[in-house]
Design an enzyme around this catalytic site. Structure first.
Site, PDB file in Angstrom:
ATOM      1  N   SER A 119       0.840  -1.198   0.000  1.00  0.00           N
ATOM      2  CA  SER A 119       0.000   0.000   0.000  1.00  0.00           C
ATOM      3  C   SER A 119       0.871   1.242   0.000  1.00  0.00           C
ATOM      4  CB  SER A 119      -0.906   0.017   1.233  1.00  0.00           C
ATOM      5  OG  SER A 119      -1.656   1.209   1.279  1.00  0.00           O
ATOM      6  N   MET A 145      -0.283   4.083   4.278  1.00  0.00           N
ATOM      7  CA  MET A 145      -0.394   3.194   5.432  1.00  0.00           C
ATOM      8  C   MET A 145      -1.220   3.789   6.576  1.00  0.00           C
ATOM      9  SD  MET A 145       1.029   0.232   5.127  1.00  0.00           S
ATOM     10  CE  MET A 145       2.030  -0.632   3.926  1.00  0.00           C
ATOM     11  N   HIS A 204       3.352  19.365   1.947  1.00  0.00           N
ATOM     12  CA  HIS A 204       4.229  18.339   2.520  1.00  0.00           C
ATOM     13  C   HIS A 204       5.588  18.975   2.795  1.00  0.00           C
ATOM     14  CE1 HIS A 204       1.278  15.565   0.780  1.00  0.00           C
ATOM     15  NE2 HIS A 204       1.765  14.644   1.576  1.00  0.00           N
ATOM     16  N   LYS A 263       9.532  16.431  -0.345  1.00  0.00           N
ATOM     17  CA  LYS A 263       8.582  15.712  -1.212  1.00  0.00           C
ATOM     18  C   LYS A 263       8.298  16.572  -2.438  1.00  0.00           C
ATOM     19  CE  LYS A 263       4.196  13.235  -1.435  1.00  0.00           C
ATOM     20  NZ  LYS A 263       4.816  12.087  -2.113  1.00  0.00           N
ATOM     21  N   THR A 305      -2.034  10.038  -2.471  1.00  0.00           N
ATOM     22  CA  THR A 305      -3.359  10.161  -1.859  1.00  0.00           C
ATOM     23  C   THR A 305      -4.168  11.240  -2.565  1.00  0.00           C
ATOM     24  OG1 THR A 305      -2.421   9.491   0.260  1.00  0.00           O
ATOM     25  CG2 THR A 305      -4.576  10.533   0.325  1.00  0.00           C
TER      26      THR A 305
END
Length: 277
Positions: A124, A127, A160, A164, A170
């Site tokens: 995944s 998480m 973020h 990143k 997401t």
């Protein structure tokens, strides 16, 4: 018997958080990890336990050896996107069950590798259990009520830590749901906030979490601007992901012990099981 976990790699912020959460949950932590990052004396202390750090080039030899000492071991992978497929191939080659928390890599190939090897795994890119539940709810809404938000304008802001660079997986998944709900939106329109000053002043990220957070805001406005909807999920730190990963490892341990026919799982399967801490 309690679950035995090896975290690859403990030198990363996410891996370290998972190792700490595993110890906190009463799991046995294998005192070995792999990383190209050099640490003093080749050891890292996590929760008063010395974890011996080895170079990734030694991973096959050492994994073979420790798999004999820990036959019930589950590997948790938090490495780098470039290593996802090679690592999965190694775990499968050695017959080691694993939880893949690392994002990136070729995901289709990753799933195929696991299915061909018939090895137990949870894979995944997200998480955080509650975030996964929110995503699942969005997917159900998109499936049941396609076009429900046709004509609405969507604005997406996601913040973020500065390291990143890409749009979060997401956010991409949520946007895909809104598109099925009839909203016209292009990924290039996402407002990526990576500047710490902007994060503090405009987004409202607490200063101590500038180095690790995930703030998402989805704002929908009707064509005549008389109706608006707002969806938001803000995460500070890494505990939500670490705890979800530990639950995934415990879930996998249960499936292995029961000899479940199904081998490849995702976080939705872990959520359905329900017995989360």
């Amino acid at each position: 018997r309690r679950s035995i976990t090896m975290v690859n790699s403990c030198t990363g912020k996410m891996g370290k958080s998972v190792a700490e959460a595993a110890v906190s949950a009463g799991l046995q932590l294998v005192p070995v990890s792999f990383s190209a990052i050099e640490v003093p004396d080749g050891k890292l202390n996590i929760c008063d336990r010395d974890i011996h750090i080895h170079d990734p080039s030694e991973s096959e030899r050492i994994l073979r050896s420790i798999a004999k000492d820990y036959p019930d071991m589950i590997v948790v992978d938090y490495t780098v996107p470039d290593a996802v497929n090679a690592n999965a191939e190694l775990y499968c080659k050695l017959g080691l069950p694993f939880v893949m928390g690392t994002t990136g890599g070729n995901r289709q190939l990753l799933n195929k590798t696991v299915q061909d090897a018939n090895v137990y795994a949870v894979i995944s890119p997200q998480m955080g259990k509650q975030v996964v539940a929110f995503l699942a709810a969005m997917e159900i809404m998109a499936e049941k009520f396609p076009g429900a938000f046709a004509g609405y304008k969507l604005e997406v802001m996601e913040s973020h830590q500065a390291t990143k660079l890409d749009v979060s997986g997401t956010a991409k998944a949520v946007i895909s749901c809104f598109q099925k709900l009839g909203v016209s939106f292009d990924l290039n329109e996402v407002n990526l906030v990576r500047d710490p000053e902007e994060q503090l002043a405009i987004v409202g990220v607490p200063e101590e979490h500038l180095g690790g957070h995930a703030f998402h805001n989805y704002h929908l406005t009707s064509p005549d601007e008389t109706v608006s909807f707002e969806f938001q999920h803000n995460v500070c730190g890494r505990s939500i992901y670490a705890e979800g990963t530990v639950d995934a490892a415990m879930f996998l341990h249960t499936k292995i012990r029961s000899g479940a026919d199904k081998k490849l799982y995702d976080m939705i399967d872990v959520l359905r099981e329900g017995n989360m801490r």
